[in-house]
Design a protein around this motif. Structure first.
Motif, mmCIF file in Angstrom:
data_model
loop_
_atom_site.group_PDB
_atom_site.id
_atom_site.type_symbol
_atom_site.label_atom_id
_atom_site.label_comp_id
_atom_site.label_asym_id
_atom_site.label_seq_id
_atom_site.Cartn_x
_atom_site.Cartn_y
_atom_site.Cartn_z
ATOM 1 N N THR A 1 14.144 23.289 49.811
ATOM 2 C CA THR A 1 14.699 22.399 48.791
ATOM 3 C C THR A 1 15.826 23.093 48.053
ATOM 4 O O THR A 1 15.848 24.322 47.963
ATOM 5 C CB THR A 1 13.604 21.973 47.783
ATOM 6 O OG1 THR A 1 14.207 21.231 46.707
ATOM 7 C CG2 THR A 1 12.888 23.178 47.180
ATOM 8 N N ARG B 1 10.937 18.680 57.281
ATOM 9 C CA ARG B 1 11.883 19.615 57.893
ATOM 10 C C ARG B 1 11.590 19.830 59.376
ATOM 11 O O ARG B 1 12.491 19.870 60.206
ATOM 12 C CB ARG B 1 11.835 20.954 57.157
ATOM 13 C CG ARG B 1 12.647 22.074 57.817
ATOM 14 C CD ARG B 1 14.139 21.761 57.826
ATOM 15 N NE ARG B 1 14.619 21.586 56.481
ATOM 16 C CZ ARG B 1 14.964 22.590 55.670
ATOM 17 N NH1 ARG B 1 14.880 23.837 56.093
ATOM 18 N NH2 ARG B 1 15.404 22.349 54.455
ATOM 19 N N THR C 1 3.192 19.144 47.920
ATOM 20 C CA THR C 1 4.649 18.941 47.951
ATOM 21 C C THR C 1 5.280 19.815 49.031
ATOM 22 O O THR C 1 6.147 19.366 49.789
ATOM 23 C CB THR C 1 5.289 19.297 46.594
ATOM 24 O OG1 THR C 1 4.663 18.543 45.560
ATOM 25 C CG2 THR C 1 6.778 18.992 46.602
ATOM 26 N N LEU D 1 7.369 18.586 52.358
ATOM 27 C CA LEU D 1 8.730 19.066 52.634
ATOM 28 C C LEU D 1 8.802 19.740 54.006
ATOM 29 O O LEU D 1 9.766 19.556 54.755
ATOM 30 C CB LEU D 1 9.170 20.050 51.550
ATOM 31 C CG LEU D 1 9.480 19.457 50.175
ATOM 32 C CD1 LEU D 1 9.619 20.568 49.127
ATOM 33 C CD2 LEU D 1 10.768 18.630 50.218
#
Length: 288
Positions: free
Chosen positions: A61, A80, A72, A76
């Protein structure tokens, strides 16, 4: 979005390894800072290991502050891993630094977290090795965390030996944050002349063994070149990811040693991969 349980399980294992927290404490939706006491520095250290473990070439991020829970991170990561690697973000997306003193304070805080030294001991102009006992291996670990914390896509310097004080690190960071991030270099990923000296195969093996000893806290006598990392030494893939992150910083590598961390079974394997990378880069330099 439903998170894959395997991804979540791997991340929880990594968190437990880096933080030394009991696994049952690391629930997916616990707030990292408020519930678990994991600040941005420790989170940067965890993310550096995650990047190495999953072979990510850029950060998860642009703003580390948006990561509040383990869930979280898992979301993510799954996003990805499900798409091509992103190009590095522009410098404007780096963490805000209000002034030189603020930057110096952030660097000092990272060093205190990684070394466990009292912050009062970390004066800006103290010699890192002579005054503080921070050798090149520990400095590599610090720089790996700083790269993650500030979202840097390349190393601060081509020669780690030029970093003698905390002030030097802050000055290099200030210069980097003032200019756009460089695009990732094409192969070769490293220039041989920029590597720490490795006079022969045994010298390279000794340097790798020293890094492994520093990260694991194992006595160096235990780290035989052909000992099986997991079966003989208890070094799992998470701890190996941490070792490889430090090695990348120590040897100035812009890309990972291998696309499959599972092929690394011994210290001798790591040294052989490093030697092959050096020889490959040397051949490109000679052909140019």
């Amino acid at each position: 979005m439903t998170t894959n349980s395997t991804t979540l399980d791997t991340i929880q294992h990594l968190f437990a390894e880096v933080t030394r927290y009991p696994r049952e404490l690391l629930t997916p939706n616990a707030d990292l800072e408020e519930d678990l006491g994991i600040d941005s520095v420790k989170l940067g250290e965890i993310l550096a290991v995650l990047r190495e473990y999953f072979g990510l070439e850029s950060r998860l991020t642009d703003d580390i502050r948006e990561i509040r829970t383990i869930a979280t991170i898992a979301a993510l990561l799954e996003d990805r891993l499900g798409r091509p690697q992103a190009m590095p973000a522009a410098a404007s997306q780096l963490p805000a630094v209000n002034n030189q003193q603020d930057l110096l304070a952030q660097v000092t805080s990272v060093i205190a977290e990684v070394t466990r030294y009292p912050i009062e001991l970390l004066t800006p102009n103290a010699d890192l090795e002579e005054d503080l006992g921070i050798d090149s291996v520990k400095l590599g670990e610090i720089l790996a965390v700083l790269r993650e914390h500030f979202g840097l896509e390349s190393r601060l310097t081509d020669d780690i030996r030029e970093i003698r004080t905390i002030t030097t690190i802050a000055a290099l960071l200030e210069d980097r944050l003032d200019r756009p991030q460089a695009m990732p270099a094409a192969a070769p990923a490293i220039i041989v002349s920029q590597l720490p000296a490795a006079n022969n195969q045994q010298d390279l093996l000794a340097q790798v063994t020293n890094v492994v000893a520093e990260v694991t806290r194992y006595p160096i006598e235990l780290l035989a070149p052909n000992a099986e990392l997991e079966e003989d030494l208890g070094i799992d893939s998470v701890k190996l990811g941490e070792i490889l992150a430090v090695l990348r910083e120590h040897f100035g590598l812009e890309s990972r040693l291998t696309d499959d961390i599972r092929e690394i079974r011994t210290i001798a394997t790591i040294a052989a991969l490093l030697r092959a990378r050096c020889e490959q880069s040397q051949a490109v330099v000679q052909a140019a």
